[in-house]
Structures are given as C-alpha cells and as structure tokens.
Write a protein that holds these residues in place. Structure first.
Motif, PDB file in Angstrom:
ATOM      1  N   GLY A 157       0.882  -1.156  -0.006  1.00 25.03           N
ATOM      2  CA  GLY A 157       0.012   0.021   0.033  1.00 25.03           C
ATOM      3  C   GLY A 157       0.796   1.248  -0.022  1.00 25.03           C
ATOM      4  N   GLY A 158       0.017   2.371   0.204  1.00 21.31           N
ATOM      5  CA  GLY A 158       0.728   3.573  -0.022  1.00 21.31           C
ATOM      6  C   GLY A 158       1.330   4.255   1.502  1.00 21.31           C
ATOM      7  N   TYR A 159       2.142   5.242   1.187  1.00 18.67           N
ATOM      8  CA  TYR A 159       2.754   6.079   2.233  1.00 18.67           C
ATOM      9  C   TYR A 159       2.341   7.710   2.098  1.00 18.67           C
ATOM     10  N   ILE A 160       2.526   8.591   2.954  1.00 16.03           N
ATOM     11  CA  ILE A 160       2.462   9.702   2.498  1.00 16.03           C
ATOM     12  C   ILE A 160       3.463  10.661   3.528  1.00 16.03           C
ATOM     13  N   VAL A 161       4.627  11.064   3.011  1.00 13.91           N
ATOM     14  CA  VAL A 161       5.532  11.807   3.846  1.00 13.91           C
ATOM     15  C   VAL A 161       4.977  13.198   3.991  1.00 13.91           C
ATOM     16  N   LYS A 162       4.775  13.658   5.301  1.00 13.11           N
ATOM     17  CA  LYS A 162       4.387  14.931   5.633  1.00 13.11           C
ATOM     18  C   LYS A 162       5.478  15.729   5.746  1.00 13.11           C
ATOM     19  N   PRO A 163       5.774  16.708   5.231  1.00  9.84           N
ATOM     20  CA  PRO A 163       7.270  17.604   5.365  1.00  9.84           C
ATOM     21  C   PRO A 163       7.077  18.595   6.553  1.00  9.84           C
ATOM     22  N   ARG A 164       8.441  18.586   7.072  1.00 14.18           N
ATOM     23  CA  ARG A 164       8.623  19.530   7.847  1.00 14.18           C
ATOM     24  C   ARG A 164       9.657  20.480   7.531  1.00 14.18           C
ATOM     25  N   MET A 165      10.424  20.200   6.513  1.00 13.23           N
ATOM     26  CA  MET A 165      11.257  20.882   6.076  1.00 13.23           C
ATOM     27  C   MET A 165      11.496  20.384   4.592  1.00 13.23           C
ATOM     28  N   ILE A 166      11.558  21.522   3.387  1.00  7.77           N
ATOM     29  CA  ILE A 166      11.999  21.311   2.125  1.00  7.77           C
ATOM     30  C   ILE A 166      12.960  22.343   1.794  1.00  7.77           C
ATOM     31  N   GLU A 167      14.168  21.612   1.181  1.00  6.47           N
ATOM     32  CA  GLU A 167      15.371  22.565   0.761  1.00  6.47           C
ATOM     33  C   GLU A 167      15.364  22.453  -0.790  1.00  6.47           C
TER      34      GLU A 167
END
Length: 215
Positions: A175-185
């Motif tokens: 199945g699927g996962y979602i990465v919930k960002p805290r930092m994006i560079e």
C-alpha cells in the motif's frame, strides 16, 4: 580505476539561479513548479526519489522509490509494508526524500514524518497498475532472503494463470505512504560551488519560514 580520475570528476553549474524573491510562499507550490520543469525537460523518471529511513537505534538505509502523487498534505509512494523500509518506518516515522535532476542542476531535499494512506487510496491506485505489476506485488516477499529466482518466476507464472481472466486483489501487505514535510530544501547548482540553497521550515501548522543556507 585510478582515484585521481575520480577526484577530477566535476562540472561547473551554470544553468540557473534561485533567490528568495523568486520562490513561492508555499513549498509545495515551488515543488510543483520545479517538478513541471523536470517533466518538460523529458528526463528519465523525474519522479524517482531517494527514500532514507532509519532504525530506532539510528542505523540508516536508503533506496530509490517513485513518487506517485503530491499535494499540500505531502508526498505519496507505494511499497511493501513488510519490506525493510516498511518495518523501519513502522518503528521510526522520521524519513527523508531526495530528488536529483542533473539536467536542471537541481536537488530537492525533504524531511518529515510518514503515515500510511487509507486502504481505499491504496486500492484505487493498485487498480491502475499493469496486471504484471499487481501480481508482482503478491509474488515478491520484498527484502527477504530467497534461495533462487526460479521460485519467483514459478509463482509469477502460477498467479498469471489464476488471474488470467479476473481482477487481481490488492495484497494486505502492500500500500501507500505519505511523507508529511517539516523541511523542504531547494538546491540550485551555481558557479564556483557557490550553490543556491533555499529552505522552507515549518513554523506552525500553516506557516513556513524561508531561509537561505550557505553552500
């Protein structure tokens, strides 16, 4: 290979620049802009990304997975829940993603927490996959040791016969996962290794702080 040959491998980056004035206020909008440019550049698998996970005692591992969707909530991919990465993410939800688009001289790094997507979302995506890929998700005990490839080939052939005229059910372990960002560079290569690095840091639920990092 002579190490001096490796030492002399380098490129001078000069395709573009990136400033705080140019980027959008929301990192997902900025990612959408860059991702579209990667698509327009006709790159091979611009959705390929490195997923880094770690055990609870800090032993890291990384591999390439494919981005299958993104929105303001985060970045989605699909895999085997019982794989090494699946087991590590079950115990340590802190992960990192890296996109590298060499044709554009760009990188995007993402740090955040991971969650499973809903079963309905996973099943909806599973139905869009080629039948061979659907069966492959059932056949492979991902990350586990096997005696030889013939075992996989035989099981694949057996299941292709079973599902020749019918739909393939999504296995419970996939199945699927979602990465919930805290930092994006967002990294843009520049001349003389003075690269541009613009970082979005999540200040609270809906607010992002934009800063520049030294290269």
């Amino acid at each position: 290979m002579d190490n001096t040959t490796i030492e002399n491998l380098r490129n001078e980056y000069k395709a573009a620049s990136l400033s705080e004035k140019e980027v959008t206020k929301e990192p997902i909008k900025q990612f959408e802009k860059w991702f579209k440019q990667a698509l327009d550049a006709n790159m091979l698998e611009p959705n390929a990304m490195t997923l880094a996970t770690a055990t609870t005692d800090g032993r890291p591992s990384a591999r390439i997975v494919l981005l299958k969707g993104f929105d303001h909530n985060g970045f989605v991919f699909y895999t085997n829940y019982l794989s090494r990465k699946g087991k590590e993410m079950a115990k340590n939800p802190l992960v990192s993603l890296v996109f590298f688009w060499p044709e554009l001289e760009r990188q995007v790094r993402i740090e955040g927490t991971i969650e499973k997507v809903s079963r309905e979302t996973s099943e909806k995506y599973f139905l869009t996959r080629p039948k061979a890929s659907q069966i492959g998700a059932i056949v492979s005990p991902q990350s586990q040791e096997i005696t030889d490839r013939d075992l996989l080939e035989k099981k694949m052939a057996d299941l292709e016969a079973v599902y020749a005229d019918g739909d393939v059910p999504k296995p419970a372990h996939w199945g699927g996962y979602i990465v919930k960002p805290r930092m994006i560079e967002f990294w843009q290569g520049r001349r003389s290794r003075l690269h541009d690095r613009i970082v979005y840091k999540l200040a609270d639920k809906n607010t992002w702080k934009i800063v520049r990092l030294a290269p």
